[in-house]
Design an enzyme around this catalytic site. Structure first.
Site, PDB file in Angstrom:
ATOM      1  N   ARG A 239       8.762  29.358  51.957  1.00 33.17           N
ATOM      2  CA  ARG A 239       8.067  28.334  51.182  1.00 33.17           C
ATOM      3  C   ARG A 239       7.201  28.980  50.109  1.00 33.17           C
ATOM      4  O   ARG A 239       7.127  28.491  48.978  1.00 33.17           O
ATOM      5  CB  ARG A 239       7.210  27.450  52.085  1.00 33.17           C
ATOM      6  CG  ARG A 239       8.002  26.497  52.967  1.00 33.17           C
ATOM      7  CD  ARG A 239       7.091  25.539  53.704  1.00 33.17           C
ATOM      8  NE  ARG A 239       6.433  24.618  52.788  1.00 33.17           N
ATOM      9  CZ  ARG A 239       5.341  23.910  53.100  1.00 33.17           C
ATOM     10  NH1 ARG A 239       4.779  24.064  54.285  1.00 33.17           N
ATOM     11  NH2 ARG A 239       4.810  23.088  52.224  1.00 33.17           N
TER      12      ARG A 239
ATOM     13  N   CYS B 226      -2.796  26.833  51.834  1.00 28.54           N
ATOM     14  CA  CYS B 226      -1.548  26.641  52.590  1.00 28.54           C
ATOM     15  C   CYS B 226      -0.827  25.479  51.930  1.00 28.54           C
ATOM     16  O   CYS B 226      -0.856  25.358  50.718  1.00 28.54           O
ATOM     17  CB  CYS B 226      -1.846  26.392  54.078  1.00 28.54           C
ATOM     18  SG  CYS B 226      -2.938  24.984  54.386  1.00 28.54           S
TER      19      CYS B 226
END
Length: 284
Positions: free
Chosen positions: A183, A241
């Protein structure tokens, strides 16, 4: 009197059960099924533990996309959640999750720290570690005496999008991204509309903090994070995040390693890409 401020071992928590002022909070959560954690809590939980829901109690989804996928709750709402859970200003709070990577317990830990509450810790290894020792679980609804809490979040300890944007030209190491490598690189993006990462960020998947579900030693964690942040003081580091949840696990790991003081970018990647004019990086 206990004074756990980062993590607590299952055996130590078991020995302290029943002590005045000890409050246990079940934070189990699954992104694929938002109510699974609460169902699991109702079926079986640590003795006396109440439940905090990531979406309803530890986030405020009334806020716009610029705040990210898990916007911070308002202080007044969080105070009510804490009171419902039996938390008072002098409580020793222990938050726990499943021990399988659901990191809402670290989110609760961070939110309490934002209110200046130092006596809060995360159960090392969560329910999985507790059960592995054969420690008691219960299914009866807990009887929780309401607490009283009247805290305020320390806004200075929360990084904003403007804070991040102002530092984009700095050498890498000031911004640490807790998402999985694929990611971070932008190979895949299952949750947010844009793939990639904030320019200048370095990757530290929160799973790297763990060994068989337990937090690694302070010396190991300290070496890992110092290799990423260099000579920077923790207070000069921002953690991010996808939505401001797993970044809290990196914050917990740094504090456990003696590197306390970093800030979390609350909106994180989901908040950053809500404005498509902001720059995006891909690859390592």
């Amino acid at each position: 009197m206990t004074n756990w401020t980062t993590i607590v071992a299952p055996s130590d928590l078991a020995a302290a059960l029943g002590q005045p002022g000890l409050v246990l909070v079940d934070c189990r959560h699954a992104l694929a099924d938002a109510d699974a954690g609460e169902r699991d809590w109702r079926a079986s939980h640590l003795p006396g533990a109440g439940h905090a829901h990531l979406d309803r109690d530890l986030s405020d989804h009334r806020k716009p996309p610029s705040h990210g996928r898990h916007p911070l709750p308002e202080a007044e709402d969080f105070n009510r959640t804490l009171a419902r859970l039996g938390v008072n200003a002098d409580s020793q709070v222990v938050a726990y999750d499943a021990g399988d990577g659901s990191m809402a317990a670290a989110r609760l830990w961070w939110l309490l720290r934002l209110m200046g509450h130092s006596r809060v810790a995360v159960l090392d290894g969560g329910v999985a570690a507790w059960r592995s020792l054969g420690l008691a679980m219960e299914s009866a609804a807990p009887r929780i005496a309401p607490g009283h809490y009247a805290g305020h979040f320390n806004a200075a300890a929360i990084a904003t999008a403007d804070d991040v944007a102002a530092r984009l030209g700095e050498a890498p190491g000031w911004l640490v991204d807790a998402r999985a490598p694929e990611r971070f690189r932008g190979d895949v993006e299952p949750l947010d509309p844009v793939a990639g990462h904030i320019p200048g960020a370095v990757n530290r998947p929160f799973a790297a903090n763990l060994d068989s579900g337990r937090l690694r030693s302070p010396s190991e964690l300290r070496a890992d994070f110092q290799a990423l942040i260099g000579e920077r003081a923790p207070a000069d580091v921002v953690l991010s995040c996808g939505s401001g949840v797993t970044a809290c696990h990196n914050l917990l790991a740094m504090a456990h390693a003696g590197l306390d003081g970093a800030r979390v970018y609350a909106g994180s990647w989901s908040g950053w890409v809500s404005d498509r004019s902001r720059p995006v990086a891909r690859d390592d």
